[in-house]
Write a protein that holds these residues in place. Structure first.
Motif, PDB file in Angstrom:
ATOM      1  N   GLY A 198       2.798   6.529   4.166  1.00 26.84           N
ATOM      2  CA  GLY A 198       3.385   5.876   5.321  1.00 26.84           C
ATOM      3  C   GLY A 198       4.237   4.720   4.832  1.00 26.84           C
ATOM      4  N   ASP A 199       3.988   3.533   5.345  1.00 28.21           N
ATOM      5  CA  ASP A 199       4.717   2.348   4.895  1.00 28.21           C
ATOM      6  C   ASP A 199       3.892   1.489   3.941  1.00 28.21           C
ATOM      7  N   ARG A 200       2.733   1.996   3.529  1.00 27.49           N
ATOM      8  CA  ARG A 200       1.839   1.235   2.656  1.00 27.49           C
ATOM      9  C   ARG A 200       2.020   1.672   1.206  1.00 27.49           C
ATOM     10  N   ALA A 201       2.307   0.698   0.344  1.00 29.42           N
ATOM     11  CA  ALA A 201       2.421   1.006  -1.075  1.00 29.42           C
ATOM     12  C   ALA A 201       1.035   1.336  -1.623  1.00 29.42           C
ATOM     13  N   VAL A 202       0.962   2.427  -2.391  1.00 30.55           N
ATOM     14  CA  VAL A 202      -0.288   2.816  -3.052  1.00 30.55           C
ATOM     15  C   VAL A 202      -0.072   2.627  -4.544  1.00 30.55           C
ATOM     16  N   GLU A 203      -0.666   1.587  -5.088  1.00 26.85           N
ATOM     17  CA  GLU A 203      -0.493   1.327  -6.513  1.00 26.85           C
ATOM     18  C   GLU A 203      -1.533   2.094  -7.313  1.00 26.85           C
ATOM     19  N   ALA A 204      -1.131   2.550  -8.477  1.00 26.82           N
ATOM     20  CA  ALA A 204      -1.999   3.363  -9.313  1.00 26.82           C
ATOM     21  C   ALA A 204      -3.232   2.577  -9.731  1.00 26.82           C
ATOM     22  N   GLU A 205      -4.374   3.289  -9.794  1.00 27.70           N
ATOM     23  CA  GLU A 205      -5.579   2.654 -10.309  1.00 27.70           C
ATOM     24  C   GLU A 205      -5.531   2.543 -11.819  1.00 27.70           C
ATOM     25  N   GLY A 206      -4.623   3.272 -12.428  1.00 24.30           N
ATOM     26  CA  GLY A 206      -4.469   3.179 -13.865  1.00 24.30           C
ATOM     27  C   GLY A 206      -3.430   4.144 -14.386  1.00 24.30           C
ATOM     28  N   MET A 207      -2.934   3.843 -15.569  1.00 28.77           N
ATOM     29  CA  MET A 207      -2.017   4.736 -16.269  1.00 28.77           C
ATOM     30  C   MET A 207      -2.461   4.806 -17.731  1.00 28.77           C
ATOM     31  N   ILE A 208      -2.600   6.013 -18.235  1.00 27.75           N
ATOM     32  CA  ILE A 208      -2.819   6.188 -19.664  1.00 27.75           C
ATOM     33  C   ILE A 208      -1.512   6.678 -20.270  1.00 27.75           C
ATOM     34  N   ALA A 215      -2.286  15.388   5.503  1.00 27.65           N
ATOM     35  CA  ALA A 215      -1.185  16.238   5.949  1.00 27.65           C
ATOM     36  C   ALA A 215       0.118  15.461   6.059  1.00 27.65           C
ATOM     37  N   ALA A 216       0.037  14.139   6.221  1.00 24.48           N
ATOM     38  CA  ALA A 216       1.249  13.317   6.327  1.00 24.48           C
ATOM     39  C   ALA A 216       1.973  13.205   4.999  1.00 24.48           C
ATOM     40  N   GLY A 217       1.253  13.441   3.902  1.00 26.02           N
ATOM     41  CA  GLY A 217       1.890  13.394   2.593  1.00 26.02           C
ATOM     42  C   GLY A 217       2.230  11.979   2.158  1.00 26.02           C
ATOM     43  N   PHE A 218       3.152  11.894   1.211  1.00 23.22           N
ATOM     44  CA  PHE A 218       3.547  10.623   0.629  1.00 23.22           C
ATOM     45  C   PHE A 218       5.075  10.594   0.528  1.00 23.22           C
ATOM     46  N   ARG A 219       5.579   9.491   0.004  1.00 17.60           N
ATOM     47  CA  ARG A 219       6.971   9.411  -0.414  1.00 17.60           C
ATOM     48  C   ARG A 219       7.038   8.456  -1.593  1.00 17.60           C
ATOM     49  N   LEU A 220       8.033   8.626  -2.413  1.00 28.27           N
ATOM     50  CA  LEU A 220       8.299   7.700  -3.498  1.00 28.27           C
ATOM     51  C   LEU A 220       9.412   6.743  -3.089  1.00 28.27           C
ATOM     52  N   ALA A 221       9.457   5.599  -3.732  1.00 33.25           N
ATOM     53  CA  ALA A 221      10.554   4.671  -3.459  1.00 33.25           C
ATOM     54  C   ALA A 221      11.894   5.328  -3.745  1.00 33.25           C
TER      55      ALA A 221
END
Length: 456
Positions: A278-288, A410-416
């Motif tokens: 939606g309009d909420r940024a979802v930041e990664a819990e981590g990156m390897i 079902a709403a999915g996501f979007r990238l910047a």
């Protein structure tokens, strides 16, 4: 069949103009008095015979010229081959069958031969590799170039995504960042003088080490594509060096030691487009960030020079990613994927599974440039188990594995940057030379799996 204008871009004078061109999504090429860097998309022919276009699974998306057989051809107008001097001609190809050649000729189908690119099976019609050949004598300036397909075997033998023409007449072009050869030679000497650590019995024999990172910060900055222009980019999520912004340089990264990565001696900057639910940024819990090798014999691998940078993926790719699409997001954890978003482009994960993505970078380098105008032309993916031709230097195979604390819906996501297909990543190397070199020596060249500390 629809005709497309050729995608040729002229390199403009001055850093600001180059930056603005990048902001508009252009691939820059050289000033007439300097080297030429021209990328020609295969679908951008002015005329053709026997060519069919299809959506490509290659990095960057778009279309490729497909089902190419002996005698087929494409014509590209106004290709700037630059001034006299060495010219490296590359073709991005894929094939599931035998060998053939792509003849590049100027002026006409039977005109002077510019270059011949030898092709062979790559493992599939969408398994892409870059083939390069050097030309020492060639016509200069704007030319009509024909790509003529030749094969002794019946039927289709190759797909082509793009051609590139990189010249070296008159010195480095704007957008190219030559490596300091004295510093690079000193770094190589330090690396080759290292004594490899003894590999204990029972260690998994996989050439790999990693940096384990957490999310650092978000900015509408991109110090590789839009240097010096704060706020000019779409939103990025940064990992690693906590100082990274539009003004970051090799020197600034090395001077600012706080990092969200382990080990602390990795001061590199890593970034990806921000994910939104939606309009909420979802930041990664981590990156390897994995550093490995796909070579059958990884012993030839060398570290990255300080200041090396590159991009994987394409922010401009806006194509659907239904289930089974290459390079798509997936679900990691118990239960895995249990459905798809309403538009089909995103997985829906089980409650205990998380949205995940792996982004893989090229692993062969030209040995000359820390960066290139499109941030990709100085590197290529391994071909036929080795690095050769215009990209002879084996570098660690970097990949980002990113996990998000969400299962989706079902709403999915979007990238910047837009759709899921636009996922991309940037790597700006600022490792301590000794720390990076020892890991390459111990873990990659010895084919031994190491942890974030660089130990077995």
């Amino acid at each position: 069949m629809r005709r497309y204008p050729v995608h040729l871009y002229t390199l403009l004078v001055g850093t600001l103009v180059i930056v603005l061109a990048a902001a508009l999504g252009l691939t820059v090429s050289a000033q007439p008095a300097r080297a030429a860097t021209v990328t020609v998309q295969a679908e951008s022919y002015a005329a053709q015979s026997g060519v069919v276009l299809e959506a490509t699974a290659d990095a960057g998306g778009g279309q490729n010229a497909a089902f190419l057989a002996n005698g087929d051809w494409m014509r590209f107008d106004n290709v700037d081959l630059g001034p006299a001097g060495r010219l490296t001609v590359s073709a991005r190809v894929a094939s599931a069958v035998g060998s053939g050649t792509v003849e590049l000729r100027t002026a006409s189908l039977t005109g002077p031969l510019l270059a011949v690119v030898q092709t062979s099976a790559t493992g599939g019609w969408q398994n892409w590799t870059t083939l390069a050949t050097d030309v020492t004598t060639h016509p200069t300036g704007s030319q009509t170039v024909f790509a003529v397909l030749r094969s002794t075997a019946p039927g289709d033998f190759v797909n082509i995504n793009w051609f590139s023409f990189v010249g070296e007449g008159g010195g480095p072009a704007a957008g190219w960042v030559p490596v300091d050869q004295d510093k690079w030679n000193a770094q190589l000497a330090q690396f080759r003088a290292m004594t490899p650590a003894a590999v204990p019995a029972g260690v998994v024999r996989v050439p790999e080490f990693n940096a384990t990172c957490t999310y650092s910060h978000s900015k509408q900055d991109d110090p590789i594509v839009l240097p010096g222009l704060p706020g000019a980019s779409h939103m990025h999520s940064f990992f690693g060096n906590k100082s990274t912004d539009a003004f970051s340089t090799t020197q600034s990264l090395l001077a600012n030691t706080p990092t969200s990565c382990t080990p602390a001696k990795d001061l590199s900057a890593y970034w990806i487009p921000t994910l939104y639910e939606g309009d909420r940024a979802v930041e990664a819990e981590g990156m390897i960030v994995y550093y490995g090798s796909r070579l059958p014999d990884p012993a030839a691998t060398v570290p990255f020079p300080q200041g090396f940078r590159m991009i994987a993926g394409d922010a401009k790719a806006q194509t659907p990613t239904p289930a089974g699409s290459p390079g798509q997001f997936w679900c990691a954890g118990e239960g895995g994927e249990i459905g798809r978003s309403a538009d089909g482009n995103w997985p829906v994960c089980a409650p205990k599974a998380h949205l995940t993505h792996q982004l893989v970078f090229p692993d062969c380098w030209d040995g000359k440039n820390l960066d290139s105008p499109d941030h990709k032309s100085h590197v290529a993916f391994t071909y036929d188990g080795k690095c050769s031709g215009a990209y002879p230097v084996a570098i660690p195979n970097v990949s980002f594995v990113v996990s998000y604390p969400t299962s989706g819906s079902a709403a999915g996501f979007r990238l910047a940057s837009g759709m899921a297909s636009s996922i991309h990543g940037d790597f700006f190397n600022a490792w301590d030379n000794a720390a990076l070199g020892q890991r390459v020596m111990d873990c990659i060249t010895q084919k031994a799996k190491c942890n974030s500390a660089g130990t077995f």
